[in-house]
Design an enzyme around this catalytic site. Sequence first.
Site, mmCIF file in Angstrom:
data_model
loop_
_atom_site.group_PDB
_atom_site.id
_atom_site.type_symbol
_atom_site.label_atom_id
_atom_site.label_comp_id
_atom_site.label_asym_id
_atom_site.label_seq_id
_atom_site.Cartn_x
_atom_site.Cartn_y
_atom_site.Cartn_z
ATOM 1 N N HIS A 38 8.744 -9.693 31.379
ATOM 2 C CA HIS A 38 7.791 -9.155 32.347
ATOM 3 C C HIS A 38 8.498 -8.111 33.223
ATOM 4 C CE1 HIS A 38 4.592 -12.393 32.046
ATOM 5 N NE2 HIS A 38 5.619 -13.049 31.523
ATOM 6 N N ASN A 46 10.001 -16.030 30.688
ATOM 7 C CA ASN A 46 9.625 -17.434 30.792
ATOM 8 C C ASN A 46 9.957 -18.147 29.483
ATOM 9 O OD1 ASN A 46 8.540 -17.108 33.392
ATOM 10 N ND2 ASN A 46 6.597 -16.389 32.556
ATOM 11 N N HIS A 54 9.287 -12.090 25.513
ATOM 12 C CA HIS A 54 8.806 -10.920 26.253
ATOM 13 C C HIS A 54 9.408 -10.928 27.642
ATOM 14 C CE1 HIS A 54 5.947 -14.249 26.687
ATOM 15 N NE2 HIS A 54 5.749 -13.823 27.935
ATOM 16 N N ASP A 56 0.337 -5.770 30.939
ATOM 17 C CA ASP A 56 -0.116 -7.158 30.908
ATOM 18 C C ASP A 56 -1.626 -7.199 31.142
ATOM 19 O OD1 ASP A 56 1.518 -10.109 31.456
ATOM 20 O OD2 ASP A 56 -0.634 -9.995 31.902
ATOM 21 N N GLY A 109 6.749 -21.796 32.152
ATOM 22 C CA GLY A 109 5.449 -21.128 32.227
ATOM 23 C C GLY A 109 5.170 -20.210 31.053
ATOM 24 N N GLN A 110 5.896 -20.386 29.950
ATOM 25 C CA GLN A 110 5.657 -19.520 28.789
ATOM 26 C C GLN A 110 4.321 -19.860 28.150
ATOM 27 O OE1 GLN A 110 8.602 -19.820 25.657
ATOM 28 N NE2 GLN A 110 7.893 -17.964 24.634
ATOM 29 N N SER A 111 3.486 -18.846 27.928
ATOM 30 C CA SER A 111 2.184 -19.080 27.300
ATOM 31 C C SER A 111 2.028 -18.310 25.994
ATOM 32 C CB SER A 111 1.054 -18.718 28.270
ATOM 33 O OG SER A 111 1.115 -17.344 28.597
HETATM 34 P P1 DGP Z 1 4.059 -15.813 29.659
HETATM 35 O O1 DGP Z 1 3.196 -16.716 30.478
HETATM 36 O O2 DGP Z 1 5.427 -15.549 30.272
HETATM 37 O O3 DGP Z 1 4.149 -16.295 28.234
HETATM 38 O O4 DGP Z 1 3.340 -14.415 29.671
HETATM 39 C C1 DGP Z 1 2.358 -14.044 28.785
HETATM 40 C C2 DGP Z 1 1.634 -12.864 29.378
HETATM 41 O O5 DGP Z 1 0.866 -12.279 28.353
HETATM 42 C C3 DGP Z 1 0.675 -13.203 30.514
HETATM 43 O O6 DGP Z 1 1.125 -12.613 31.726
HETATM 44 C C4 DGP Z 1 -0.658 -12.612 30.087
HETATM 45 C C5 DGP Z 1 -0.291 -11.732 28.935
HETATM 46 N N1 DGP Z 1 -1.285 -11.676 27.898
HETATM 47 C C6 DGP Z 1 -1.910 -12.734 27.313
HETATM 48 N N2 DGP Z 1 -2.747 -12.298 26.364
HETATM 49 C C7 DGP Z 1 -2.626 -10.927 26.341
HETATM 50 C C8 DGP Z 1 -3.239 -9.909 25.552
HETATM 51 O O7 DGP Z 1 -4.059 -10.143 24.665
HETATM 52 N N3 DGP Z 1 -2.875 -8.624 25.829
HETATM 53 C C9 DGP Z 1 -1.956 -8.312 26.803
HETATM 54 N N4 DGP Z 1 -1.673 -7.026 27.003
HETATM 55 N N5 DGP Z 1 -1.362 -9.273 27.553
HETATM 56 C C10 DGP Z 1 -1.705 -10.552 27.324
#
Ligand code: DGP
Length: 115
Positions: free
Chosen positions: A103, A88, A101, A31, A94-96
């Site tokens: 975690h 998420n 995916h 992450d 909190g999904q972004s």
């Molecule tokens: P969520 O909030 O559950 O959708 O988690 C998305 C995760 O993705 C967050 O913990 C940060 C991670 N993330 C966002 N952009 C990138 C990226 O460009 N590369 C990587 N490795 N992780 C990323």
Amino acid sequence: MSTGCLFCNIVARTTPASIVLEDEHVLAFRDLRPVAPSHALVVPKKHITGINDATPEDAALLGQVLLGARTVAEQLGVGASGYRLVLNQGPDGGQSVFHVHCHVMGGRPMTWPPG
Ligand code: DGP
């Protein structure tokens, strides 16, 4: 593959990531914004926007994501001490990033309830 999807681009290697596991169906990478000493994400290579969009045909693939998460935890050295798996979904979840995916977080004691 979904055009413009960040995690599809990581799967396609057009966006760089620190990859920790890959097989035919899943990819795992660290992450970018870790919230634990060990924090990786496991994604299906197939684009699924969120768990709400998964179908019964995706059941085996989602199982491979979970088993991949266990392998990642072992590889990161937290398999025995324990770890937390989180998916998420949607705004309140909190999904972004809108590609399913899981975690994998470990290396410190987790608290409950989550924030
Ligand atoms: P969520 O909030 O559950 O959708 O988690 C998305 C995760 O993705 C967050 O913990 C940060 C991670 N993330 C966002 N952009 C990138 C990226 O460009 N590369 C990587 N490795 N992780 C990323």
